[in-house]
Structures are given as structure tokens and as C-alpha cells.
Motif scaffolding. Structure first.
Motif, PDB file in Angstrom:
ATOM      1  N   ARG A 292       1.736   6.431  64.277  1.00 46.73           N
ATOM      2  CA  ARG A 292       0.925   5.330  63.724  1.00 46.73           C
ATOM      3  C   ARG A 292      -0.559   5.888  64.049  1.00 46.73           C
TER       4      ARG A 292
ATOM      5  N   SER B 115       7.268   6.136  67.176  1.00 46.50           N
ATOM      6  CA  SER B 115       6.342   4.515  66.716  1.00 46.50           C
ATOM      7  C   SER B 115       4.440   4.564  66.945  1.00 46.50           C
ATOM      8  N   PHE B 116       4.840   4.620  68.146  1.00 48.54           N
ATOM      9  CA  PHE B 116       2.689   4.920  68.699  1.00 48.54           C
ATOM     10  C   PHE B 116       1.849   5.997  68.090  1.00 48.54           C
TER      11      PHE B 116
ATOM     12  N   LEU C 130       3.793  -2.433  66.494  1.00 51.60           N
ATOM     13  CA  LEU C 130       4.562  -1.826  67.944  1.00 51.60           C
ATOM     14  C   LEU C 130       5.382  -3.065  68.992  1.00 51.60           C
TER      15      LEU C 130
ATOM     16  N   TYR D 154       9.153   2.521  70.786  1.00 55.29           N
ATOM     17  CA  TYR D 154       8.264   2.908  70.987  1.00 55.29           C
ATOM     18  C   TYR D 154       6.957   3.969  71.031  1.00 55.29           C
TER      19      TYR D 154
END
Length: 98
Positions: A88, A84-85, A13, A81
Motif C-alpha cells: 500500500r 500489505s502495508f 489492512l 499485514y
């Protein structure tokens, strides 16, 4: 469903603060100077750079005025971010519950 063949998906990331750090370096500016110009504390700037705090709309606006890039760009770094965090985290939860 879309195929992900040959699509590059990094396994890391990029913190929004990484972009700020690059701008600081390019402009020869310290975190302290950025904090003073943006009207925030040096601790906040450091926390954003290290990923411990988020870029707020107010800070994004200040970054936009200081670096002459739109506030939306700074907020898009934060949003990318955050998404994506979450993705994930969801993937890891699926892996560990399977």
C-alpha cells in the motif's frame, strides 16, 4: 503477468492484533490475563492489538500455547499485514510521484 480480473482486493489492512482481540473475546480473557499468561506486559499486548507493536516469534509461541493454535499462524498474520502495508505504501508513493 497474472490478471486480477474479479479478484477481491480489500482497501483496508487487518491488524494482527484484531485476531488477538477476537480470540480474547471468544475465550472471555482480558488483555491483562493474556499478558500474565504470555509473560509480557499489558502495555505490549495493548500495543499489538492497536497496531503499535509487532507480534514477535516469542509472543507468537506464547499465543500458540495459550490459544492452541500454532505460532506460525500468528506470525503469518503479522507477515501478511507487513507485506500489505508495504504494498500500500509503494502504491501511494507511485500515485503521488506520478
Amino acid at each position: 503477468m497474472t490478471s486480477r480480473t474479479n479478484e477481491y482486493v480489500p482497501n483496508y489492512l487487518v491488524l494482527p492484533g484484531d485476531h488477538i482481540g477476537e480470540f480474547l473475546e471468544a475465550y472471555g480473557m482480558s488483555q491483562k490475563e493474556l499478558a500474565e499468561r504470555a509473560g509480557v506486559t499489558p502495555q505490549y499486548v495493548n500495543a499489538v492489538i492497536k497496531g503499535g507493536a509487532r507480534i514477535t516469534p516469542e509472543f507468537a509461541r506464547s499465543l500458540g500455547m495459550i490459544f492452541d493454535y500454532p505460532a506460525e499462524m500468528w506470525l503469518s498474520f503479522q507477515s501478511a499485514y507487513d507485506i500489505s502495508f508495504l504494498e500500500r505504501k509503494e502504491e501511494e508513493e507511485l500515485i503521488y510521484t506520478a
